[in-house]
Design a protein around this motif. Sequence first.
Motif, short mmCIF file in Angstrom:
data_model
loop_
_atom_site.label_atom_id
_atom_site.label_comp_id
_atom_site.label_asym_id
_atom_site.label_seq_id
_atom_site.Cartn_x
_atom_site.Cartn_y
_atom_site.Cartn_z
N GLU A 182 5.68 3.93 1.09
CA GLU A 182 5.47 2.83 0.14
C GLU A 182 5.75 1.52 0.86
O GLU A 182 6.86 1.31 1.37
CB GLU A 182 6.37 2.98 -1.08
CG GLU A 182 5.99 4.19 -1.94
CD GLU A 182 6.89 4.34 -3.17
OE1 GLU A 182 7.93 3.64 -3.23
OE2 GLU A 182 6.53 5.12 -4.06
N GLY A 183 4.76 0.67 0.94
CA GLY A 183 4.91 -0.57 1.70
C GLY A 183 5.07 -0.27 3.17
O GLY A 183 4.29 0.49 3.75
N GLU A 184 6.13 -0.82 3.78
CA GLU A 184 6.34 -0.65 5.22
C GLU A 184 7.28 0.50 5.56
O GLU A 184 7.48 0.80 6.73
CB GLU A 184 6.90 -1.95 5.82
CG GLU A 184 5.95 -3.13 5.73
CD GLU A 184 6.43 -4.33 6.51
OE1 GLU A 184 7.61 -4.32 6.96
OE2 GLU A 184 5.64 -5.27 6.70
N MET A 215 0.84 -1.20 0.00
CA MET A 215 0.00 0.00 0.00
C MET A 215 0.87 1.25 0.00
O MET A 215 1.91 1.29 0.65
CB MET A 215 -0.91 0.01 1.23
CG MET A 215 -1.87 1.19 1.30
SD MET A 215 -3.02 1.08 2.68
CE MET A 215 -3.91 2.63 2.45
N SER A 216 0.44 2.27 -0.74
CA SER A 216 1.14 3.56 -0.72
C SER A 216 0.24 4.58 -0.03
O SER A 216 -0.99 4.55 -0.15
CB SER A 216 1.47 4.03 -2.14
OG SER A 216 0.29 4.11 -2.94
N LEU A 217 0.88 5.48 0.69
CA LEU A 217 0.16 6.43 1.52
C LEU A 217 0.92 7.75 1.48
O LEU A 217 2.15 7.77 1.61
CB LEU A 217 0.10 5.89 2.95
CG LEU A 217 -0.65 6.65 4.03
CD1 LEU A 217 -2.12 6.77 3.69
CD2 LEU A 217 -0.49 5.91 5.36
N LEU A 218 0.19 8.85 1.31
CA LEU A 218 0.82 10.17 1.27
C LEU A 218 0.20 11.03 2.37
O LEU A 218 -1.01 11.25 2.40
CB LEU A 218 0.61 10.82 -0.09
CG LEU A 218 1.22 12.22 -0.30
CD1 LEU A 218 2.73 12.18 -0.13
CD2 LEU A 218 0.84 12.76 -1.67
N PRO A 262 0.27 9.37 -7.76
CA PRO A 262 -0.85 8.46 -7.49
C PRO A 262 -0.51 7.54 -6.32
O PRO A 262 0.54 6.91 -6.28
CB PRO A 262 -0.98 7.66 -8.80
CG PRO A 262 0.35 7.78 -9.46
CD PRO A 262 0.92 9.10 -9.05
N VAL A 263 -1.40 7.52 -5.32
CA VAL A 263 -1.21 6.68 -4.14
C VAL A 263 -2.55 6.04 -3.78
O VAL A 263 -3.61 6.47 -4.25
CB VAL A 263 -0.68 7.49 -2.93
CG1 VAL A 263 0.75 7.94 -3.14
CG2 VAL A 263 -1.58 8.67 -2.62
#
Length: 458
Positions: free
Chosen positions: A24-26, A1-4, A38-39
Amino acid sequence: MSLLIKNGTVVTAVDQYVGDVLIEGERIATIGSSLSMPVDRTIDASGKLVLPGGIDVHTHLDMPFGGTTSADDFESGTIAAAFGGTTSIVDFAIQYKGQTLHHAWETWMHKAEGKAAIDYGFHMIITDLTDQVELEMDALVGQGVTSFKLFMAYPGVFMLDDASIFKALLRTGKNGGTICMHAENGGVIDVLVKKALAEGKTAPKYHALTRPVRAEAEATHRAIALAEMADVPIYIVHLSAAEALEMVTEARDRGLPAYAETCPQYLFLSDDNYEEPGFDGAKYVMSPPLRPAATQDRLWRGLAFNDLQAISTDHCPFCMKEQKSMGHGDFSKIPNGAPGIETRMSLVYDGGVRTGRISLNRFVELTSTSPAKIFGLFPRKGTIAPGSDADIVIFDPEKTTTLSVHSLHMKVDYNPYEGRQVTGVTETVISRGRVVIDNGRFVGRAGAGAFIKRSARW
């Protein structure tokens, strides 16, 4: 999973700036400004603080003590920790007399696996130091258990003699481990307890009166002296007394690698609490005990000037109704400990940062970065930097809440800070890239936490 995470005020032990954090990831992938890509999810942290996840290096989950077991297990305790902004804990595995260290480690690993919602490690409590156990210390350091807790208190249960303590200290000089010391003069305290009970002094307040500040100061001095002779660092756990702090300060002024933590209960509560009506003083029976209110300013000064390096909780909760009540008529039978794993970050922010006692950077250092460095977790944890684990807390510095047993998540029937208002509240928590607290709701999973292998000192 990607998170911003966008537009938050990113705070580390050394920096403070408005920026964006890409996960990105962990791991943390990128830090910048006006990031746009894009996330899977974007979190707007405008007006909020973006902090490294809290690290609590002193907890006791699912711990047998005094004929009962601490009320929080690794599921309830780590979920409560996450609600409070803590993303990693270091708990204690106990070697009972005659056991191997590996048996103790496997026992506590079994307690945590499948239950912990955040990452966890272990210190090893040594109660029986043989030649074989010394060899096991070396092996455990290689397996990521790089610290060992010894007791100068609780004779017949946990306490080691000075010769055994010195041998363990010498061993860490060879294997790179660190000794954590419970520094109270257990022999003297035992005599005082028996004397008080013989005189009919059985109320909870006598727990504190039989554990005087000088018993903590003497043991702290002795522990540091033993470490100095062994030429190794030492870490004093749950320091409560100004007189003990003087011993640490003097050692550090001489350039010795002496470290110490204190706990929120010693910063916000006092021995006045033992005078609460009826049996309510039992809520505050812990070791070391609460000290006079005047001690608090001296502890805060120690935190501000780095004579104390960490704030941990010593979270060891026992319910009043079924557990603390075991000590009705005999204070020595009250299980020692109190809840705190969930309230640490808000209490310290409210009582430390907002009052000007410590800076925001120092807050991060005391609750995350410094314990990470001392116990071999840095830079994987304890900071916000590319490549570090994505353990992040989005913290609302202006939100006010009232601490209450009814709104908190620890599995215990009271809270030591009941009714206290604090400003500064954890809103969202990310553990290794996964959102576990989302706007105050638990969305994580029991068992998602992983065992953390920690580094030795070299």
